[in-house]
Scaffold this motif. Sequence first.
Motif, PDB file in Angstrom:
ATOM      1  N   ILE A 323      47.486  32.361  48.331  1.00  0.00           N
ATOM      2  CA  ILE A 323      46.676  33.506  48.746  1.00  0.00           C
ATOM      3  C   ILE A 323      45.816  33.979  47.575  1.00  0.00           C
ATOM      4  N   ALA A 327      41.830  32.906  46.818  1.00  0.00           N
ATOM      5  CA  ALA A 327      40.866  34.007  46.825  1.00  0.00           C
ATOM      6  C   ALA A 327      40.080  34.037  45.521  1.00  0.00           C
ATOM      7  N   SER A 346      43.418  30.634  51.090  1.00  0.00           N
ATOM      8  CA  SER A 346      43.997  31.967  50.966  1.00  0.00           C
ATOM      9  C   SER A 346      44.563  32.434  52.309  1.00  0.00           C
ATOM     10  N   GLY A 465      46.087  40.157  48.005  1.00  0.00           N
ATOM     11  CA  GLY A 465      45.164  39.187  48.571  1.00  0.00           C
ATOM     12  C   GLY A 465      44.135  39.836  49.480  1.00  0.00           C
TER      13      GLY A 465
END
Lengths: 590, 650
Positions: A323, A327, A346, A465
């Motif tokens: 995640i 990202a 992600s 996240g």
Amino acid sequence: MGFLAQHILSVIIFFPIAAAIGLLLMPASDPRAIRRNAFLASLATLVFAIVATVYYVDQQRGPQGFHGLALAERCQWISDPLPYNLGGDRPAKLQVQYYVALDGISLPLLLLTALLTPLAIWSSFESIRERVREYYALLLLLHGAMLGVFCARDLLLFYVFFEFTLIPLYLIIGIWGGSQRRRAADMFFLYTLAGSVLTFAAVLYLGWQAFANVRDPADGARVLTFELERLYQLAAEGHLTPSVQSILFLALFAGFAIKVPLFPFHTWLPLAHTEAPTAGSAILAGVLLKLGTYGFLRLSLPMLPVASVTFAPWIAVLAIIGILYGALAAWVQTDIKKLVAYSSVSHLGFCLLGMFSLKMSGLTGSLLYMVNHGLSTGALFLLVGMIYDRYHTREMAELGGLARRMPVFAFFLIFFTLSSIGLPGLNGFIGEFLVLLGAFTSHSTAGGTPPGPLGVWYAVPAALGIVLGAIYMLHLCRAVLFGPLREPRGSQGHAADAHGTTLPADLTLRETALLAPLAACCLWLGVAPKPLFNVMQPPVQSQVLARMRPAMTATLAGNRPASPRVTDADPKSIRTRAVQANPSARTEGR
Amino acid sequence: MTGDVTQLAVWILLAPLMGSILIGMIGLRGLRDRAHWLAILGVAAALVAAVMLFNDLRAIPNAERAAAFEKSHVVYDWFRADAPTGGRGWFPVEFRIDSLTSVMLLTVLSVSLLVIVYSVGYMRDHHGQGERGYERFFAFLALFVFSMCALVLAGNFLLLYLGWELVGLCSYLLIGFYYQKPSAAAAAKKAFLVNRVGDFGFGLGILLIYWRCGDLSYTYVFSDAGRAALDGYETIVALLLFCGAVGKSAQLPLHVWLPDAMEGPTPVSALIHAATMVTAGVYMVARCGAIFTASPTAMAVVAIIGGATALFAATIALTQFDMKRILAYSTISQLGYMFLGLGVHAPASAIFHLFTHAYFKALLFLGAGSVMHAMAGEIDIRRFGGLARGLKITAATFWIGGLALAGFPLFSGFWSKDEIIHAALNHAPILGGLALLTALLTAFYTFRMIFLAFHGPQRLPPGVEHAHESVAWMTVPLLLLSIGAIGAGGVAMASGDFNIHAWLGPVVAPHGEWSGAESHAGGEDLTLMIVSGALSIVGTIAAWYVYRRRPAIATVVPILLPGPHQLLYQKYYVDELYDALIVSPLRRLGRFCFGMDRYVINTLLWLITAVPRSIGFMLKETMQVGAIQGYAMGMAVGVLLIVWVVLAGS
């Protein structure tokens, strides 16, 4: 019931395949007719899928709600008395079935597939100009195979469809892809194949175990079967020791984790996405990645419950790394398509995190997340393709301020961005919230549920996240849509593409019509998802959670003397406890 | 009765939403120049419904109020987490309709309506044609009104979060309204992201509440059972929720987005970034009083952050030259007052200040907009002056707003601010002292701005021939708002249901949580009234002396004290600090991750695949030499092997 009602799932699966063959018989000289027929065939499949939904709802409506399987069709596929003396004193049979059925877990994914493929086909009308016939035939083949995966109730059939999806996509990337298409296609193929070879070993072993333990009720013969219900029984009856489960789990994991893709097995994905043609990317992100998560949900969890509980914290850790890692990596991309590709890494981390919370909320959230991701990321790839069709670039540095040139495009890009970053009122939020809720409350025993393997400290980093998700998506919007107008030299907003077709500055009616249904679904799922919940939750309970319960309770039993906090913090302790606790569960089972 | 109230609430939401959607459709059809009518109609209808709602609530007899106010008005089921075994099952779309809701609705809708009317005049060029994106502007404004109403009507934390995020979205869209300006696009993104950071905590707080209570409805969470379930977790829950409030209401340390948000059109600053949206945090803390008051630690944090922010922002406002930024920092400072009031157990006073502040701050911002309109977009108070002669209505109404902001005796801000200072002095004398100091600074920076902009010899920026007053679309809302700025303090002195303390009493203190310093409607400490009134007059006179009488002082001070002046002028370098400590490292981490992919993981892969590759290479070199005999031999061996396996097996 008529023919259609009895064979609706087979029709759904084989109609696109038949259409693909029909397409290949058409003369290649008329691309317009070819693509029109391909589109109509996929549209017909969508209609069939809707009909199936109606039948499903109709059959399952009852006092106990949407519980079991419906629209089942089965026949013996490879079935023989075995010629060899493998069964010892008793006769032995080989029973590989063609067995398809639908439940509330498959239904949403079936509908998603049936919706996305026609859109993907329609989106290729302008951009695919070479080998048109083969392209659409492959897309339709892929379509049938994907639908088959979600319907299969026999492990071998599942595996056949699962693997069969590889070939059409390999060719689609390899033939109609970008400049590095060969490398991307090879990497995609080898990577996923390497994983699924191990998966196949696990499939065979499970069949073998069934052969050792399952008797045909009629004549007491040993049966080499791959029927999912029978295989679910193996663990429940204690035929799979925890160590065997662990090995099988890892073997299945190899195939599914690469498909998902879970960090660190994700490196094929950005490359495959960047090189694939738009429709390929949309299908890849929208449906194919879900084959991995669906595999975990359909096979790993209910079939190998002890191992699933044991490995859940580790998978959750990888999911969380994915995640954050995905990202952050997305944020530094300069290629729009690569950014969206990394965002998938992600997002699917969220999906697995929710699943391995082993809570109703997390599992429902995870399933919903699959659908949401299919809708929003599928749409984002379509949008990227529309930019590429106009400007022949995907570099953020060469684009800017397009909101002025393309207001309709800007509307949709912002809309799907918001869906993707979980704005409440759109679909993404509900999935994300339930996933985090599942992880957060995983170890709670409220409502008499056994404690799951995760806990608060898994939810907190994952929630970061969400912040990072907003960062990279808004970064994308700002770079492409806002600021002073910037277009690649020579394009001036009405780029004539290599084939002489001119596209208007803003979206055409066809392109708008591509995005509108996806946007409508996002809105619907965000505002009134109640029907979907009614369909999804009973089978999640009966098909997955009920089968996990003994293993989870065993963890609880081993857990009692220690302080409850240890459960969330120390994955290792769960693992040993689960292993220690299981023998007792096994003897009970016998 | 209840059905009526629920229906009214639905109408309050639907009217602006429909307005927004219809504008979106009409925008396509080229009727864009009349788009504002839909927004005005939608919001006006909602305002009428809100007034009716207020009357319906008043009709409830006093004895039944506590029960009626705690009721949840369920509209439909949204989604659910667990099977019906745990918790209540579905998360419904439900409303909480009580006196606090009605005060918020009336404030939000009345200010919104005036701002929208004002925008009709503001969003036009010299020829009376709508600016580019005219219809988009009104669609977003109407959408904002819908979102804000959803926020205050919400009956559970999920719906609150929905409104919370939607107002954030509208703010993002409207700050970035002039999206072609890179600074506006950057400010929009910054606003959304800083808010997301706060929402990270807010979201975790909601998850924690669900974990403990198994429900997210106010009705349950604030009940005795819910409070018992939260026992031991109040502090952490309250602090997490407060994170969200800090983000949305631009308190330290997440205040950085609000001054940048002034990149949006001025009516947006007036409505969203001064009068309504930024007060959502204050509303939320007041709403969650049952949780906050259970934790003295959390209350202390709220009070300290509020008091510190009030002073901090006021000091920055002393040195700025951009009118809108001065007002933005003053907003941050006033919001700090409201949190201070909440933290010292005076929620009704905080909401009272929210109410008065909404009118005078909207008035000030719209006045600044009127100035900006007359000065062709110029907003730097060094570049114009003496505008009072040309802009009579603007100057007069701006004075009224300024007096209210400075807490000049008898103006609305005076009453509400005094109550907060009073409660603070009783509860935490140090914070009370800071609040008094802030009051002095507030008067000074407000009138510094007024004297520089409106008085003295007339100076105009290049390109502006003469200062001309704005059109009636703009001046009428200014006049109406100045009535509010003068008279809004009256709600503390009125009797019956129109007295804000009596009206809010059963909601903010149903269980007597906010015990202690709750204000005694109007009956203030006379000494304090005299002191704070004197402070505001002193501040005003000081500003007059420095900027009108002896302007040399204003130029000399920055030269004599370059360090402190730079520190304030550069806003304590917070932006630079965040950039160096958070943004750049994260960005580097992102590059590191991407580099990992390319170099580390793919190298590992290459190494793994090297095994089969080298075997293949060896086989090719040794076997595939083109000798047919060798191939035939291999084939024969293979066939034999298979036959042997099959035979042995059977």
